[in-house]
Enzyme design. Sequence first.
Site, PDB file in Angstrom:
ATOM      1  N   GLN A 226      23.958 -16.215  20.616  1.00 11.20           N
ATOM      2  CA  GLN A 226      23.963 -16.307  19.163  1.00 11.20           C
ATOM      3  C   GLN A 226      22.844 -17.226  18.671  1.00 11.20           C
ATOM      4  O   GLN A 226      22.609 -17.314  17.468  1.00 11.20           O
ATOM      5  CB  GLN A 226      25.308 -16.866  18.667  1.00 11.20           C
ATOM      6  N   ARG A 373      35.127 -18.288  14.764  1.00 18.31           N
ATOM      7  CA  ARG A 373      35.031 -17.704  13.443  1.00 18.31           C
ATOM      8  C   ARG A 373      35.414 -18.670  12.317  1.00 18.31           C
ATOM      9  O   ARG A 373      36.211 -18.365  11.444  1.00 18.31           O
ATOM     10  CB  ARG A 373      35.855 -16.429  13.360  1.00 18.31           C
ATOM     11  N   CYS A 374      34.826 -19.852  12.400  1.00 22.96           N
ATOM     12  CA  CYS A 374      34.909 -20.753  11.271  1.00 22.96           C
ATOM     13  C   CYS A 374      33.763 -21.717  11.385  1.00 22.96           C
ATOM     14  O   CYS A 374      33.156 -21.851  12.416  1.00 22.96           O
ATOM     15  CB  CYS A 374      36.233 -21.492  11.195  1.00 22.96           C
ATOM     16  N   GLU A 743      32.837 -15.789   7.681  1.00 25.71           N
ATOM     17  CA  GLU A 743      34.083 -16.143   8.332  1.00 25.71           C
ATOM     18  C   GLU A 743      35.148 -16.605   7.365  1.00 25.71           C
ATOM     19  O   GLU A 743      36.240 -16.966   7.775  1.00 25.71           O
ATOM     20  CB  GLU A 743      33.823 -17.231   9.379  1.00 25.71           C
TER      21      GLU A 743
END
Length: 786
Positions: A226, A373-374, A743
């Site tokens: 990523q 996902r935050c 997110e």
Amino acid sequence: MTATPDLSTPPEIGGIGHSVLRQEDDRLIEGQGDFLDDLVLPGMLHMAIHRSPVAHARIRGIDTDAASAVEGVVAVVTGELMAAHNLAWMPTLSGDTQAVLATDKVRYQGQEVAAVLATDPYIAADAAGLIEVDYEMLPAVTGPQQSLSADAPVIRDEKEGQTDNLVYTWSSGDQAATDAAFAGAAKVVSLETFYPRSHPAPLETCGIVADVNSVTGQATVYLTSQAPHAHRTLFALVAGLPEQKIRIISPDIGGGFGNKVPIYPGYVVATAASLLLGTPVKWIESRSDNLISTGFGRDYHMRGELALDSDGRILALRADVLSDQGAFYSDAQPSNFRAGLFHVVTGSYDFPAAHVTCKGAFTNKAPGGVAYRCSFRITEASYLIERLVQNAAYEIGMDPAEFRLLNFIREDQFPYTTPTGFTYDSGDYHTAMRKAMDEVGYQELRATQATAREEGRLIGIGIAHFTEAVGAGPSRTYDIAGLKMFDSAELRVHPTGKAILKLGVKTQGQGHETTFAQIVASELGIPVTDIKVVHGDTDNTPYGLGTYASRSTPTSGAATSMVSRKLADKARKIAAHLLEAAEADIDLAAGVFSVRGTPDRSVTIQDVAFAAYTNMPEGLEHGLEGSSYYDPPNLTFPYGSYIVVVEVDAETGVWKVDRMVALDDCGVRINPMIVEGQIHGGLTEGFAKSSMQWITFDDDGNCIGSNFMDYLVPTAWETPRFELLETCVPSPHHPIGAKGVGESATVGSPAAYVNAVIDALAHLGVRNIDMPVLPDRVWDAIESAL
Ligand code: MCN
Ligand code: CUN
């Protein structure tokens, strides 16, 4: 720099605001994507990892003879060999060290102990199974409370000066002011809750193909990353390779969700093996490898206390976190914040005072601590405050929606600085929540709920209103391992008016090849379909910190606007030359440069691009290209109001979602369809965590949740229907007013589901059910309330 240009475009150009179809989808849908495991290089060897079957044990010896004897096995690597090259340990993103291959002890089930390199992936896997390790068992520490008790064995006994299992303590806010507020409070409400360990579980697992040229020393590393640029720098620092000779190529990625931010031991072993053997080496995780050993999320034991005055106004918050870090502290988070951005825990409310304390503890579990996902632990914070606020309303006998409306930060208070130091840029929470309430028919629903209860039916209405802090930088506050969190874009317009846009960030499914092209389309009027977006190849893209924490749009997206505006400034000069007019009289709209007052005198961006290579005015450099590095002045603060309606079956504890209304405000939406897709994804993940998903461990530290039979990923079948709404309060500092959204839905939704179930049972006095809200937990809560 000129003022914000007119960014509206017709559909054929497809700029900001158009739901342009995803440009990347044709190749992905037709099987023409390039995923890591598709890559085959000549002479490539395959690597498999032998993992510890036990959670805590001393290694007495490793027998690799049987594995080495297998036909097709080229080499077996142990920690001892890695140690000979000073690579048995590696630094983590949080400044700890992590074993690459275990030498002294194993510290969690699934830890990497040895690796086999073979001509075929199946031979490698079979041979890895033949490695025999002689273990002297040690007691396993499976929870942070146990880990911090005085008699717990020291897990990290190799660390100099480490005499217990404490990783860090960290605090934020003003303790004295908070204590004073609590002392004067009319009412104190508290909640203890656990956000269980979960896993990002991307469809594609993590992997690498390392290809080191034995003559030139050039390392070409294909990586499911990523953050390819940051990984290149870290590779250079870990392996001591010269950075110009490392090229990280992050191909198409089948989902990241935070899992592909850290550097894993397998990457280091595969690269070292390629260097030593002079052949390319591929390693890709099995599903179990992925679930058992790579970056997990959550695992926060939280306690919160709210101080209220006699009117139900919030006076102060105390929050206390105990984080289960696993065996190595390898959270991916800004180095200034030991528990990520958890101190955003005051949420959407006007808190005069707050104090947050966090502790991290080593345990015999896999490390990771990715903010699944935050934006760096905001989900956990949002969960705590929303559960607490809802409970506070019941405790004082006020409607939970009314309680929120009473205590929200008001629109006229923005920019608003929280007692823990965030400055929220903008927002209108009251409008957002009222809109969601209208949509769901809140008042009527409360009446229906009361009537249903008389009939013995349990209906629950759960609310969550969250504020996220996404888009790191600013670089003065946010860095990872010292690398400042800005981001970049480079844009070249070719003579024929087509363009190539190169990004410092790297999509894993978020649609950057479409949305970032849309930004250029709006700024310059070049149609989206004429723009190629390149990303993920460190030799061919400008430096950036990568895609996570919903930072791509606020940083690299802003850089894309800025570079487009640079090019527009130059293009205006060229247009003035072509039109024989003064530069100041040239207007640009949707790709047409016209002379103010005489709109029929005009040239297009394509004419200008051609002139940039064929007919330049005196004194200007040829070409139409540039780059921008953008360091945002602040984070962006998207928010949302979610309302869930459930019906709980009191006989079985099974609950069913009747409505899920989700209002999101992420400022200006570049591509509304993609934004809705992002929200759907997040809402599904939130639903999963609230209803079915967690990773647990037995007392010996065996991971339960190492496969998709035990770790549940919801399908379309069980996922509820989502009703999406929006408001739009643009970010005041972002060049196009966009806030990150990637997110948000994951952050806001879990509390809404859990609150809904608790709301159904609130009249019984039920105030807490931990996630996942399994039927037996509901049933237990009902039993103990009666
Ligand atoms: N967008 C938009 N308008 C806005 C905000 C965003 O059109 N106002 C678009 C963006 O341009 C981008 C997408 O929505 O195409 C998400 O943008 P952003 O919020 O900037 O987030 P990032 O691109 O940085 O993505 C990261 C975020 C994170 S942290 C996780 S985790 C996650 C997520 O994205 N992982 C994903 N969504 C995912 N979606 C897919 N398919 N796969 C993942 O691994
Ligand atoms: Cu927070 S998981 Mo995403 O930041 O890659």
